[in-house]
Scaffold this active site. Structure first.
Site, PDB file in Angstrom:
ATOM      1  N   THR A  15       0.846  -1.454  -0.175  1.00  0.00           N
ATOM      2  CA  THR A  15       0.102   0.013  -0.093  1.00  0.00           C
ATOM      3  C   THR A  15       0.820   1.140   0.005  1.00  0.00           C
ATOM      4  OG1 THR A  15      -1.803  -1.127   1.062  1.00  0.00           O
ATOM      5  CG2 THR A  15      -1.721   1.234   1.518  1.00  0.00           C
ATOM      6  N   SER A  62       2.281  -8.219  -0.224  1.00  0.00           N
ATOM      7  CA  SER A  62       2.902  -8.990   0.532  1.00  0.00           C
ATOM      8  C   SER A  62       2.474 -10.299   0.850  1.00  0.00           C
ATOM      9  CB  SER A  62       3.365  -8.130   1.770  1.00  0.00           C
ATOM     10  OG  SER A  62       2.301  -8.044   2.593  1.00  0.00           O
ATOM     11  N   THR A  95       1.803  -4.359   4.281  1.00  0.00           N
ATOM     12  CA  THR A  95       1.246  -4.672   5.568  1.00  0.00           C
ATOM     13  C   THR A  95       0.960  -5.874   6.062  1.00  0.00           C
ATOM     14  OG1 THR A  95      -0.698  -3.555   5.947  1.00  0.00           O
ATOM     15  CG2 THR A  95       1.060  -2.101   6.148  1.00  0.00           C
ATOM     16  N   ASP A  96       0.415  -6.553   5.022  1.00  0.00           N
ATOM     17  CA  ASP A  96      -0.216  -7.734   5.379  1.00  0.00           C
ATOM     18  C   ASP A  96       0.634  -8.705   6.082  1.00  0.00           C
ATOM     19  OD1 ASP A  96      -2.477  -6.646   4.322  1.00  0.00           O
ATOM     20  OD2 ASP A  96      -2.894  -8.335   2.820  1.00  0.00           O
TER      21      ASP A  96
HETATM   22  N1  DGL Z   1      -1.701  -5.937  -0.501  1.00  0.00           N
HETATM   23  C1  DGL Z   1      -1.474  -5.767   0.824  1.00  0.00           C
HETATM   24  C2  DGL Z   1       0.016  -6.085   0.816  1.00  0.00           C
HETATM   25  O1  DGL Z   1       0.885  -5.623   0.294  1.00  0.00           O
HETATM   26  C3  DGL Z   1      -1.936  -4.492   1.274  1.00  0.00           C
HETATM   27  C4  DGL Z   1      -1.980  -4.156   2.525  1.00  0.00           C
HETATM   28  C5  DGL Z   1      -0.905  -2.906   3.027  1.00  0.00           C
HETATM   29  O2  DGL Z   1       0.145  -2.767   2.346  1.00  0.00           O
HETATM   30  O3  DGL Z   1      -1.292  -2.394   3.917  1.00  0.00           O
HETATM   31  O4  DGL Z   1       0.324  -6.480   2.177  1.00  0.00           O
END
Ligand code: DGL
Length: 330
Positions: A15, A62, A95-96
């Protein structure tokens, strides 16, 4: 005036590299579309903290990261940390699964130089995005001498967390990252302030390094509930070397699943009891006779990090006592 530290910022997507159609899109947006240089361009203020260089290692959410991604990130970071002209590393990340990458680095990097993994809950295009400040704070933490020797850190929402403890605990709020025993410190106005240190061993004090490590043993996770059928559990355990069983409460196992897990252990699968509560200790020989069954317990670790710890421990042997000791030490 002392020279500014040299910080390498490695982009992997998420994100923090996302873009929405409008400022109101705080949760609906495209991830992993901005290059790391575009993200860094939003915080020219960071140039006052450090000499910055950047590289784009990956560009993906992620949630897609598997063992190969972790090894690729780990090997690249280990490589650059060995260079005299690098004083610290910041990794921008979705963040995931930020806590998994951070913990993997925490257990395997052999350096006292600061490594900070950072993401954001809102893309740079959103109203009240946390992207710019989180990245600025992460660079401030990586550039500061007080961050040396304490392992890999996750910076978010003005807090500095140890990779061992932090988990993403909310799907959309800025206040998404939680460490059960609290953050190590805060970042305010570009300066980290620490109030405690990690007490479990990490980085230089682990037996694991990424040198020559070509892959990780297969460790899977099964989520426990009363309606889980034994054949579904057996199929998860079928090809695994290790199985994190995420039991209810204190790592409880439904009676109709006991024979499946015991049979897996007899076949040589390292069965580890964890808890789906997300907090607390799973006590060995507490609700199950782990010694008798040849099972392990996670201590207080969450399943997704227990998977990585067991996989690394299995690279060095499969003695049950040694594996259990890893859960108590790291
Ligand atoms: N697609 C999610 C990730 O890359 C988005 C969540 C984020 O980055 O906050 O983990």
């Amino acid at each position: 005036m002392t020279a500014k530290p040299n910080i390498l910022v490695i982009g992997t997507g998420g994100t923090i590299a996302g873009r929405g159609k409008a400022a109101v899109n705080t949760s609906a947006y495209l991830c992993s579309v901005l290059g790391i240089d575009e993200v860094l361009d939003t915080i020219p203020q960071a140039l006052a903290l450090a000499n910055l260089r950047s590289e784009q290692l990956l560009q993906t959410g992620s949630e897609n990261f598997n063992n190969e991604h972790l090894l690729a990130i780990g090997k690249r970071v280990a490589n650059v940390l060995a260079r005299q002209d690098v004083d610290g590393v910041v990794i921008t990340h979705g963040t995931d699964t930020i806590e998994e990458t951070a913990y993997f680095l925490h257990l395997t990097l052999k350096s006292v130089k600061p490594v900070v993994v950072v993401g954001s809950m809102r893309p740079p295009s959103a109203m009240s995005s946390d992207a710019a400040l989180n990245l600025y704070d992460a660079i401030a933490v990586a550039a500061h001498p007080s961050s040396r020797g304490i392992g890999t850190l996750v910076v978010a929402n003005s807090e500095i967390h140890t990779a061992r403890d932090v988990v993403k605990s909310n799907s959309f709020k800025l206040e998404a990252f939680r460490s059960p025993y609290g953050a190590l410190g805060y970042v305010i106005e570009g300066v980290p302030r620490y109030y405690r240190r990690p007490s479990r061993a990490h980085t230089l004090d682990t037996p694991w390094s990424l040198d020559g490590l070509a892959g990780l043993p297969k460790v899977d996770i099964a989520y426990g509930y009363g309606a889980l059928e034994s054949d579904a559990l057996a199929s998860i355990a079928a090809n695994a070397r290790g199985l994190i069983f995420v039991g209810t409460g204190n790592g409880n196992v439904a009676s109709h699943l006991l024979s499946t897990l015991r049979e897996a252990a007899r076949r040589g699968v390292h069965v580890v009891r964890a808890s789906r509560t997300g907090n607390g200790i799973v006590l060995r020989n507490g609700t199950q006779p782990d010694d008798e069954y040849g099972w392990l317990t996670v201590d207080d670790q969450v399943p997704q990090k227990a998977r990585l710890l067991l996989a690394l421990a299995l690279t060095q042997g499969c003695d049950t006592n040694t594996l259990q000791a890893a859960f108590e030490r790291y």
